[in-house]
Motif scaffolding. Structure first.
Motif, PDB file in Angstrom:
ATOM      1  N   VAL A   1      31.898-119.896 128.455  1.00  0.00           N
ATOM      2  CA  VAL A   1      31.748-121.229 127.866  1.00  0.00           C
ATOM      3  C   VAL A   1      33.078-121.934 128.062  1.00  0.00           C
ATOM      4  O   VAL A   1      34.116-121.417 127.645  1.00  0.00           O
ATOM      5  N   GLU A   2      33.045-123.081 128.738  1.00  0.00           N
ATOM      6  CA  GLU A   2      34.270-123.833 129.008  1.00  0.00           C
ATOM      7  C   GLU A   2      34.313-125.094 128.151  1.00  0.00           C
ATOM      8  O   GLU A   2      33.305-125.775 128.020  1.00  0.00           O
TER       9      GLU A   2
ATOM     10  N   LYS B   1      36.572-123.190 118.786  1.00  0.00           N
ATOM     11  CA  LYS B   1      35.528-123.281 117.765  1.00  0.00           C
ATOM     12  C   LYS B   1      34.429-124.256 118.207  1.00  0.00           C
ATOM     13  O   LYS B   1      33.241-124.017 117.995  1.00  0.00           O
ATOM     14  N   PHE B   2      34.820-125.358 118.827  1.00  0.00           N
ATOM     15  CA  PHE B   2      33.877-126.343 119.355  1.00  0.00           C
ATOM     16  C   PHE B   2      32.937-125.671 120.359  1.00  0.00           C
ATOM     17  O   PHE B   2      31.707-125.826 120.288  1.00  0.00           O
ATOM     18  N   GLY B   3      33.498-124.899 121.280  1.00  0.00           N
ATOM     19  CA  GLY B   3      32.678-124.209 122.268  1.00  0.00           C
ATOM     20  C   GLY B   3      31.806-123.136 121.662  1.00  0.00           C
ATOM     21  O   GLY B   3      30.651-122.946 122.066  1.00  0.00           O
ATOM     22  N   PHE B   4      32.340-122.408 120.664  1.00  0.00           N
ATOM     23  CA  PHE B   4      31.577-121.332 120.047  1.00  0.00           C
ATOM     24  C   PHE B   4      30.371-121.878 119.296  1.00  0.00           C
ATOM     25  O   PHE B   4      29.263-121.318 119.380  1.00  0.00           O
ATOM     26  N   ILE B   5      30.561-122.958 118.555  1.00  0.00           N
ATOM     27  CA  ILE B   5      29.435-123.550 117.826  1.00  0.00           C
ATOM     28  C   ILE B   5      28.387-124.064 118.802  1.00  0.00           C
ATOM     29  O   ILE B   5      27.176-123.894 118.587  1.00  0.00           O
TER      30      ILE B   5
ATOM     31  N   TYR C   1      34.090-116.003 126.453  1.00  0.00           N
ATOM     32  CA  TYR C   1      33.193-115.322 127.390  1.00  0.00           C
ATOM     33  C   TYR C   1      32.651-114.054 126.736  1.00  0.00           C
ATOM     34  O   TYR C   1      33.171-113.588 125.707  1.00  0.00           O
ATOM     35  N   GLY C   2      31.612-113.518 127.342  1.00  0.00           N
ATOM     36  CA  GLY C   2      31.028-112.291 126.828  1.00  0.00           C
ATOM     37  C   GLY C   2      29.906-111.802 127.713  1.00  0.00           C
ATOM     38  O   GLY C   2      29.630-112.365 128.773  1.00  0.00           O
TER      39      GLY C   2
ATOM     40  N   VAL D   1      31.510-129.561 127.032  1.00  0.00           N
ATOM     41  CA  VAL D   1      31.248-128.130 127.136  1.00  0.00           C
ATOM     42  C   VAL D   1      30.397-127.836 128.368  1.00  0.00           C
ATOM     43  O   VAL D   1      29.402-128.527 128.626  1.00  0.00           O
ATOM     44  N   THR D   2      30.795-126.824 129.141  1.00  0.00           N
ATOM     45  CA  THR D   2      29.997-126.350 130.267  1.00  0.00           C
ATOM     46  C   THR D   2      29.829-124.837 130.141  1.00  0.00           C
ATOM     47  O   THR D   2      30.499-124.179 129.330  1.00  0.00           O
ATOM     48  N   TYR D   3      28.947-124.291 130.978  1.00  0.00           N
ATOM     49  CA  TYR D   3      28.681-122.863 130.978  1.00  0.00           C
ATOM     50  C   TYR D   3      28.798-122.316 132.405  1.00  0.00           C
ATOM     51  O   TYR D   3      28.288-122.918 133.353  1.00  0.00           O
TER      52      TYR D   3
END
Length: 239
Positions: A133-134, A168-172, A146-147, A87-89
């Motif tokens: 979020v990638e 879901k992985f990125g959201f958590i 994104y948001g 995960v990256t941002y």
């Protein structure tokens, strides 16, 4: 309640409390950067057919997720501990929007993402207001979301996945980061079963708008730097 009509030369929005029972507050205006900053700072968001005039919404009740209450299933904890994805941002914002625009989702009929929307949200990203979020599998972008962030409120816009559980992985991962940073909640706009499975709750609009307005006061002219957002390990045994 009536539905208001906006002029392109006037950035003023009526109060969100005046929205129609359907959640629609206003129609018209444009998707300029300045208008979007004003809208989100008042808890109002655009959602519309990309070939029609912008429609602006402020429903009651509002769907939110408190970052420290995100629901993590046993199977997701296993994926997180195994570091199934990376995960990256803020590393591939335009690619994430493109994914949200093009990847089919069975619960949505088409997309509201048009060229004006993408141009403005990309400019808001350069200004530090919007964030992505990638989720990567090796070097391939397989999911993301994104948001908009204002103060300690994150306004979720859209997510996509090209692999099972990638979004879901990125959201958590994002929820744990926002909880560490003291964010109050994530605005999910409208509810669905997927969001409820992640721990979404419905809150009264009056409460929602009070929190949003308190957070937006000092952030209407300046975005946030997410360069130091946490990339390390979390305790994925959380419920």
């Amino acid at each position: 309640m009536s539905i208001f009509f906006l002029q392109k030369n006037d950035l003023t929005f009526p109060p969100g409390e005046l929205a129609h029972d359907s959640g629609v507050l206003a129609i018209g205006g444009d998707l300029s950067v300045d208008r979007l900053i004003q809208a989100y700072g008042q808890g109002i968001f655009p959602w519309f057919d990309p070939h029609m005039e912008p429609m602006w919404w402020c429903p009651d009740p509002r769907c939110v997720i408190y970052p420290d209450r995100v629901r993590v299933t046993k199977s997701m904890r296993q994926l997180l501990r195994a570091k199934k994805f990376r995960v990256t941002y803020d590393q591939a914002f335009e690619q994430v929007i493109e994914g949200c625009e093009t990847v089919f989702r069975p619960d949505q009929d088409g997309t509201w993402i048009n060229e004006e929307y993408k141009t403005s949200f990309s400019e808001l990203h350069r200004m530090g207001f919007t964030h992505s979020v990638e989720v990567w599998e090796e070097e391939e972008l397989v999911g993301g979301l994104y948001g908009m962030a204002m103060g300690n409120v994150f306004f979720g816009e859209s997510m996509f996945a090209r692999r099972s559980n990638a979004s879901k992985f990125g959201f958590i991962h994002l929820c744990h980061n926002l909880a560490e940073r003291g964010f109050e909640f994530i605005d999910c706009q409208y509810h669905n079963d997927h969001l409820f499975s992640l721990g979404a709750e419905m809150v009264p609009r009056d409460y929602f708008l009070e929190v949003v307005r308190d957070n937006a006061i000092d952030h209407l002219e300046k975005g946030q730097d997410w360069n130091e957002i946490h990339h390390g390990a979390f305790d994925w045994n959380v419920q």
